[in-house]
Design a protein around this motif. Structure first.
Motif: not given
Length: 151
Positions: A32-48
């Motif tokens: 669920e968290l990975a899905e949220n990151i890929t759907k809603y991120s507006t920038g290149p900096r993401v982490s899980l």
């Protein structure tokens, strides 16, 4: 990318946890968290991040997701998370969200409620600037690392 991360979560859980039920709950939260990151991120900096931490009375498993989001999205997710955290009964809250969003196209907002209701995990968050951090966590029973012989 998300499927690779989920394989790592699954492998980590199977290596350190004795309970398949606990492993599946954290896998679902990571999904669920990975899905949220890929759907809603507006920038290149993401982490899980996945961590197993020793606390005074128990071990705690944590999954932490970070991403940048638009101001509108941050306001919406904060509203949803405040409602989620204040819900006395996570399952009733989840059921109500399912009914509310059944006929709505697009964003359902069910993922984090599912993590709390079905996964039994606590959900915390912080917003700093345009960065959102969501942490799902729960104490767990024994973990295999303790059972390994010391050299």
């Amino acid at each position: 990318m998300a499927s690779g991360v989920l394989r790592l979560v699954s492998t980590f859980c199977s290596m350190v946890l004795d309970d398949a039920n606990v492993s599946s709950r954290f896998y679902m939260a990571a999904h669920e968290l990975a899905e949220n990151i890929t759907k809603y991120s507006t920038g290149p900096r993401v982490s899980l991040e996945l961590a197993l931490e020793e606390a005074e009375s128990a071990c705690v498993m944590k999954i932490r997701a970070r991403n940048e989001a638009s101001p509108e999205r941050l306001r919406e997710v904060e509203r949803r998370l405040l409602t989620l955290k204040s819900a006395d009964d996570p399952v009733k809250h989840y059921d109500a969200l399912i009914c509310e969003t059944a006929m709505v196209e697009g964003v359902s907002g069910l993922g984090l409620a599912r993590v709390r209701a079905e996964g039994g995990l606590d959900v915390d968050y912080s917003i700093v600037g345009n960065e959102l951090t969501i942490t799902a966590h729960a104490p767990i029973g024994r973990w295999r690392v303790d059972e390994q012989p010391k050299a």
